[in-house]
Design a protein around this motif. Structure first.
Motif, PDB file in Angstrom:
ATOM      1  N   SER A 157       0.847  -1.193   0.000  1.00 45.52           N
ATOM      2  CA  SER A 157       0.000   0.000   0.000  1.00 45.52           C
ATOM      3  C   SER A 157       0.881   1.241   0.000  1.00 45.52           C
ATOM      4  N   PRO A 158       1.326   1.682  -1.155  1.00 47.29           N
ATOM      5  CA  PRO A 158       2.172   2.884  -1.198  1.00 47.29           C
ATOM      6  C   PRO A 158       1.420   4.086  -0.634  1.00 47.29           C
ATOM      7  N   VAL A 159       2.105   4.911   0.112  1.00 46.37           N
ATOM      8  CA  VAL A 159       1.490   6.144   0.614  1.00 46.37           C
ATOM      9  C   VAL A 159       2.321   7.304   0.096  1.00 46.37           C
ATOM     10  N   THR A 160       1.924   7.804  -1.059  1.00 48.39           N
ATOM     11  CA  THR A 160       2.609   8.934  -1.685  1.00 48.39           C
ATOM     12  C   THR A 160       1.605  10.057  -1.957  1.00 48.39           C
ATOM     13  N   ALA A 161       0.706  10.233  -0.979  1.00 47.55           N
ATOM     14  CA  ALA A 161      -0.307  11.295  -1.062  1.00 47.55           C
ATOM     15  C   ALA A 161      -1.119  11.156  -2.348  1.00 47.55           C
ATOM     16  N   CYS A 162      -1.279  12.243  -3.071  1.00 44.13           N
ATOM     17  CA  CYS A 162      -2.186  12.241  -4.219  1.00 44.13           C
ATOM     18  C   CYS A 162      -1.624  11.516  -5.444  1.00 44.13           C
ATOM     19  N   SER A 163      -0.389  11.068  -5.375  1.00 45.57           N
ATOM     20  CA  SER A 163       0.178  10.308  -6.492  1.00 45.57           C
ATOM     21  C   SER A 163       0.097   8.801  -6.262  1.00 45.57           C
ATOM     22  N   ILE A 164      -0.620   8.394  -5.202  1.00 43.70           N
ATOM     23  CA  ILE A 164      -0.675   6.978  -4.810  1.00 43.70           C
ATOM     24  C   ILE A 164      -1.126   6.063  -5.952  1.00 43.70           C
ATOM     25  N   GLY A 165      -2.187   6.442  -6.663  1.00 46.28           N
ATOM     26  CA  GLY A 165      -2.703   5.580  -7.728  1.00 46.28           C
ATOM     27  C   GLY A 165      -1.646   5.259  -8.756  1.00 46.28           C
ATOM     28  N   ASN A 166      -0.938   6.287  -9.226  1.00 46.01           N
ATOM     29  CA  ASN A 166       0.112   6.065 -10.221  1.00 46.01           C
ATOM     30  C   ASN A 166       1.297   5.313  -9.638  1.00 46.01           C
ATOM     31  N   HIS A 339     -10.917  16.264  -7.028  1.00 51.48           N
ATOM     32  CA  HIS A 339      -9.657  15.638  -6.662  1.00 51.48           C
ATOM     33  C   HIS A 339      -9.912  14.496  -5.674  1.00 51.48           C
ATOM     34  N   MET A 340      -9.732  13.276  -6.153  1.00 56.14           N
ATOM     35  CA  MET A 340      -9.977  12.085  -5.337  1.00 56.14           C
ATOM     36  C   MET A 340      -8.796  11.706  -4.447  1.00 56.14           C
ATOM     37  N   LEU A 341      -7.827  12.594  -4.344  1.00 61.06           N
ATOM     38  CA  LEU A 341      -6.662  12.351  -3.507  1.00 61.06           C
ATOM     39  C   LEU A 341      -6.005  11.016  -3.889  1.00 61.06           C
ATOM     40  N   GLY A 342      -5.912  10.052  -2.974  1.00 63.70           N
ATOM     41  CA  GLY A 342      -5.216   8.804  -3.266  1.00 63.70           C
ATOM     42  C   GLY A 342      -5.853   7.947  -4.334  1.00 63.70           C
ATOM     43  N   ALA A 343      -7.112   8.196  -4.648  1.00 60.45           N
ATOM     44  CA  ALA A 343      -7.802   7.409  -5.685  1.00 60.45           C
ATOM     45  C   ALA A 343      -7.578   7.967  -7.084  1.00 60.45           C
ATOM     46  N   THR A 344      -7.057   9.166  -7.157  1.00 58.09           N
ATOM     47  CA  THR A 344      -6.979   9.886  -8.427  1.00 58.09           C
ATOM     48  C   THR A 344      -6.266   9.116  -9.529  1.00 58.09           C
ATOM     49  N   GLY A 345      -5.057   8.627  -9.254  1.00 57.47           N
ATOM     50  CA  GLY A 345      -4.266   7.988 -10.306  1.00 57.47           C
ATOM     51  C   GLY A 345      -4.956   6.791 -10.925  1.00 57.47           C
ATOM     52  N   GLY A 346      -5.574   5.957 -10.099  1.00 60.92           N
ATOM     53  CA  GLY A 346      -6.268   4.783 -10.624  1.00 60.92           C
ATOM     54  C   GLY A 346      -7.436   5.158 -11.510  1.00 60.92           C
TER      55      GLY A 346
END
Length: 411
Positions: A157-166, A339-346
């Motif tokens: 579970s990477p925790v890289t803030a709003c870039s988590i999905g990517n 902005h979905m925060l951690g969900a954004t990238g996915g």
């Protein structure tokens, strides 16, 4: 190195709780931003958000089970189930020791934490739920999906803030490339629309306060933007080695060909003003994909609708693509679903994949008065048909975390 393809998608979002509905609304430039009715926002500066509607957790998981799973994990599980069905993977016919899950969340089960702090203060320690920690921790979504799938391969579970999905998708891509797994479920989930989150982001002047016009509030690259709009949801994709996908005659949606990550090493909440870290991540992704800048047909921008962020990303794109930057369409999905925060990238990976499949670039809505410092082709207000082969997706997070992925039509 193994080739990596995408064979399944699942999404929970303010624009729909399945991929077909979501993509239809994104194509049409529909806004998913509305007035918050989940709780009393009388005293909040910001009263709007991108809320997931018509999500029946008890209907999906059962009343007893739903009470043990925080909303962000519920979203992740539902999206993963969609992706599983979409991929047509028979779990009984694959090696589950080579099936992994990389799904992260920026904030985790914050509503569960708030509820249990209130319980502690009002009723005492004996009434605090023993489920608090397993519901709250940020790896709960990845763990829940792994348990559901019986996935015995790598789980993270990477925790890289709003870039988590990517980050999750990129690291899953590498795991398959290097032979550590055959199949990976990857993406992000978030459910952080709470009074506390609104208060904190609001006091940091990060959120839009355009409360009277919710659908107009998220406006990347527009001179009249006044902050981002918080949103929630989940986006999960199934990554698979090409060899494994072909062996089971899978439907292949596209191929992942590049991933780059970097750090601004600059500030906890502000992007580097010149976009140094962002441009480094884009260059790394391009080098990983072994493609030239002119081969990129579309860019899915991070574009949160903040002044510093939008300008720095524009500068980063120019730094990487030079004069060719003006020839590449740039789209900002957050103009529609926030902005979905951690969900954004996915979620944005799914939008980009659908864009490549349909040869259609979604619009950046609400771009009525472009910021003079943001002068690229942002596909303003109306979507556009185009011949697309390769797309690049940017995702940047608090703390200066940058993650960029590159997707390609499959051939």
């Amino acid at each position: 190195m193994k080739r990596v393809v995408i064979t399944g998608m699942g999404v929970i979002s303010p624009l729909g709780n399945d991929t077909a509905t979501f993509w239809k609304n994104v194509r049409n430039g529909k806004s998913g931003i509305s007035t918050i009715d989940l709780f009393d926002v009388t005293d909040s500066k910001t009263k709007i958000a991108g809320i997931v509607r018509d999500f029946d957790a008890e209907g999906i998981f059962g009343k007893k089970e739903a009470r043990k799973i925080d909303r962000f994990s519920q979203f992740a599980l539902a999206a993963a189930e969609q992706a599983l069905i979409d991929s047509n993977i028979n779990l009984d016919k694959i090696d589950r020791e080579r099936l992994g899950v990389y799904v992260g969340s920026g904030i985790g089960g914050i509503q569960t934490l708030i509820d249990q702090v209130n319980t502690l203060n009002e009723k005492g320690p004996r009434r605090v739920s023993p489920n608090l920690v397993p519901m709250m921790i940020a790896n709960a979504a990845s763990a829940q999906i792994s348990i559901r799938l019986g996935a015995l391969g790598p789980s993270m579970s990477p925790v890289t803030a709003c870039s988590i999905g990517n980050t999750s998708i990129g690291e899953a891509y590498r795991a398959i490339q290097h032979g550590d797994a055959d199949v990976m479920f990857a993406g992000g989930a978030e459910a952080a629309i709470t009074k506390l989150s609104l208060a904190s982001f609001g006091n940091a002047t990060a959120l839009s306060t355009n409360n009277d016009q919710p659908t107009k509030a998220s406006r990347p690259f527009d001179i009249n933007r006044d902050g981002f709009v918080m949103s929630e949801g989940a986006g999960i994709i199934v990554l698979e080695s090409l060899e494994h996908a072909l062996q089971r005659d899978a439907n292949i949606y596209g191929e992942m060909i590049g991933y780059g990550a970097s750090s601004d090493a600059y500030h906890m909440v502000a992007s580097h003003p010149e976009g140094n870290g962002a441009s480094q991540a884009m260059n790394k992704a391009l080098n990983d994909a072994k493609i030239a800048v002119h081969e990129v047909d579309v860019i899915s921008a991070h574009a949160t609708s903040t002044t510093v962020g939008d300008i720095s990303e524009t500068k980063a794109i120019k730094h990487v693509f030079k004069d060719h930057a003006y020839n590449i369409p740039v789209t900002a999905n957050k103009s529609m679903f926030g902005h979905m925060l951690g969900a954004t990238g996915g979620v944005e990976a799914i939008a980009l994949l659908q864009s490549l499949i349909d040869h259609f670039i979604p619009p950046t809505i609400n771009l009525e008065h472009p910021d003079p410092q943001c002068d690229l082709d942002y596909v303003a207000n109306e979507g556009r048909h185009a011949q697309l082969n390769i797309g690049l997706s940017n995702s940047f997070g608090f703390g200066g975390h940058n993650a960029v992925i590159i997707l390609k039509t499959f051939s």
